[in-house]
Write a protein that holds these residues in place. Structure first.
Motif, PDB file in Angstrom:
ATOM      1  N   SER A  91      -8.634  10.707 -10.131  1.00 52.22           N
ATOM      2  CA  SER A  91      -8.222   9.381 -10.597  1.00 52.22           C
ATOM      3  C   SER A  91      -9.439   8.525 -10.910  1.00 52.22           C
ATOM      4  CB  SER A  91      -7.354   8.696  -9.539  1.00 52.22           C
ATOM      5  OG  SER A  91      -8.168   8.267  -8.479  1.00 52.22           O
ATOM      6  N   LEU A  92     -10.633   8.913 -10.377  1.00 51.02           N
ATOM      7  CA  LEU A  92     -11.871   8.215 -10.724  1.00 51.02           C
ATOM      8  C   LEU A  92     -12.470   8.823 -11.987  1.00 51.02           C
ATOM      9  CD1 LEU A  92     -13.413   7.855  -7.177  1.00 51.02           C
ATOM     10  CD2 LEU A  92     -12.471   6.030  -8.596  1.00 51.02           C
ATOM     11  N   SER A  93     -11.682   9.635 -12.687  1.00 46.27           N
ATOM     12  CA  SER A  93     -12.036  10.301 -13.936  1.00 46.27           C
ATOM     13  C   SER A  93     -13.263  11.205 -13.825  1.00 46.27           C
ATOM     14  CB  SER A  93     -12.184   9.294 -15.092  1.00 46.27           C
ATOM     15  OG  SER A  93     -13.444   8.672 -15.057  1.00 46.27           O
ATOM     16  N   LEU A  94     -13.413  11.831 -12.667  1.00 45.10           N
ATOM     17  CA  LEU A  94     -14.411  12.902 -12.565  1.00 45.10           C
ATOM     18  C   LEU A  94     -13.832  14.130 -13.255  1.00 45.10           C
ATOM     19  CD1 LEU A  94     -15.454  12.652  -8.803  1.00 45.10           C
ATOM     20  CD2 LEU A  94     -16.747  11.847 -10.756  1.00 45.10           C
ATOM     21  N   ALA A 119      -7.766  11.743  -5.581  1.00 44.59           N
ATOM     22  CA  ALA A 119      -8.550  10.508  -5.641  1.00 44.59           C
ATOM     23  C   ALA A 119      -9.738  10.685  -6.578  1.00 44.59           C
ATOM     24  CB  ALA A 119      -9.029  10.141  -4.244  1.00 44.59           C
ATOM     25  N   ALA A 120     -10.410  11.852  -6.461  1.00 43.64           N
ATOM     26  CA  ALA A 120     -11.574  12.098  -7.303  1.00 43.64           C
ATOM     27  C   ALA A 120     -11.168  12.172  -8.770  1.00 43.64           C
ATOM     28  CB  ALA A 120     -12.259  13.392  -6.880  1.00 43.64           C
TER      29      ALA A 120
END
Lengths: 223, 223
Positions: free
Chosen positions: B126-129, B123-124
């Motif tokens: 996919s948030l482009s972190l 998830a992280a």
């Protein structure tokens, strides 16, 4: 002149040989503390599993006293305390007594956790078969608790071996003390302490690897 | 026989005891900060670092876990000068404690990191972190929260282990007790006082770090 020559001729094999001779006492002291601590710890465990609150509380306090104070202080107290009460003390007896009590506290705590992990139903089922408290513990609970207790108990043996190194401070000649003595004679601290460290590693690593293996097996069985 | 304990001559030397407590706390604070940092870096390298550095981390952790702290301390203080690295007693003590805590906490933190649910990392990402952001913002805080009780226990163990640092003349609590008993020959009383102080310190330090963890380490990330 003779002494000076001796110092120069101290080879690495002399160092290793003397350290190995001293390592015997590390192992002997570890075994005494581990076996003695196991016996005392088992007694404490039985007392702790009884339904008497006062006794349970007393054992918990005993355990937290040993867990909350440095082993070095426990050794000093045993060393000076026994002398104060008129008991003839050597570094040997003081170290053996202090390490035994130290081990008993930790083993009691480890095993207590294992006994608590046994479902309450086992106790109740044993009770319904008209077994008395000691029989319930002896035939039903302890055999099951022992299975999960073995890995952490073997792991604790490593702690005991490392703990014996502190006996060097009160003058018990084991591996560490031999290391400092040989350093004083040879002025080769780097070689000597590397050897001391390696010897401890050779004693401890197989034990901790074995404990880890046992733990892995336990997880496989319980799946 | 009658044993008379006299604590007054020991308590009279309270400035020494106070200095000892201050040094013990200072050593603990410094080694906790750098030790946890080292442990976290090692845990990161072990789980997410390049393949080639993993054997080094494993070797370091096993070497430290399977040798006594006193030998590590003596190696740093007595053996390293032979290799040209000369450290003061205080620096050597902190270094030994950091290296010791680093190895134990590396293993503890690794367990926390490995318990991270896969979906959180995905998830992280996919948030482009970036990978580093994922580790420091998403993986590490809950991992530390999971293993914080174990870390606090290990910090206490290292603090109690620091009693050994008095042997290389770091002026911590056990050194103060030794100094007092060499002045007034009240050895048993001096070590009882020091042991009780250690017990109080370990209770205090445990509560402090439980609060500290909630307030600064993982609590803050939850707003």
């Amino acid at each position: 002149m003779y002494l000076v020559r001796r110092v120069v001729e101290f080879s690495i094999w002399d160092i290793l040989r003397n350290l190995l001779l001293a390592a015997r006492w590390t192992i002997v002291l570890s075994l005494i503390a581990f076996v003695g601590g196991g016996l005392v710890g088992l007694g404490l465990l039985v007392v702790r599993t009884t339904q008497m609150r006062v006794l349970q509380r007393a054992v918990s306090i005993y355990v937290s006293l040993f867990q909350g104070t440095p082993l070095l202080m426990q050794l000093f107290l045993a060393y000076f305390g026994l002398a104060l009460f008129g008991v003839e003390t050597s570094a040997w007896t003081a170290a053996a007594i202090a390490l035994t009590l130290y081990s008993s506290a930790f083993l009691c705590e480890i095993w207590h956790g294992c006994v608590q992990a046994i479902p309450k139903g086992q106790w109740e089922a044993a009770q319904s078969l008209a077994l008395n408290f000691l029989e319930q513990l002896r035939f039903i609970v302890l055999p099951q608790a022992a299975r999960i207790a073995v890995p952490p108990t073997v792991g604790f043996l490593v702690q005991v071996v490392k703990g014996t190194a502190l006996a060097s401070v009160i003058g018990f000649v084991e591996l560490t003390k031999a290391g400092t003595m040989i350093t004083n004679a040879t002025f080769k601290p780097f070689v000597v302490f590397t050897c001391v460290g390696l010897l401890y590693f050779l004693i401890c690593y197989p034990i901790s690897a074995y404990a880890r293996k046992l733990e892995g097996q336990l997880h496989v069985y319980s799946r | 026989m009658r044993v008379a304990l006299e604590f007054f001559p020991v308590l009279e030397e309270w400035p020494l005891l106070l200095t000892g407590i201050a040094w013990t706390l200072l050593l603990t604070a410094a080694s906790t900060f750098f030790g946890l940092l080292l442990g976290t870096v090692c845990a990161y390298l072990r789980t997410q670092g390049p393949e080639w550095c993993r054997p080094f981390i494993v070797g370091y952790v096993e070497l430290i876990r399977n040798t006594p702290f006193i030998v590590q301390l003596f190696f740093i203080f007595f053996a390293l000068p032979a290799a040209g690295i000369r450290l003061s007693a205080e620096v050597a003590s902190v270094l030994a404690m950091v290296i010791n805590l680093g190895a134990y906490s590396a293993d503890i933190v690794r367990a926390g990191i490995q318990a991270t649910p896969r979906g959180q990392i995905e998830a992280a990402l996919s948030l482009s972190l970036t990978h580093r952001q994922v580790f420091t913002r998403v993986v590490l805080p809950p991992a530390l929260q999971r293993v914080w009780p174990a870390l606090v226990s290990q910090i206490i163990i290292v603090m109690l282990g620091s009693a050994v640092c008095g042997q290389i003349s770091t002026e911590e609590l056990s050194y103060a007790a030794n100094l007092i008993q060499s002045r007034n020959f009240r050895a048993f009383e001096a070590f009882i006082v020091a042991t009780v102080l250690y017990l109080v310190l370990s209770v205090f330090v445990r509560h402090f770090f439980q609060w500290f963890g909630r307030r600064f380490v993982f609590g803050a990330s939850r707003g």
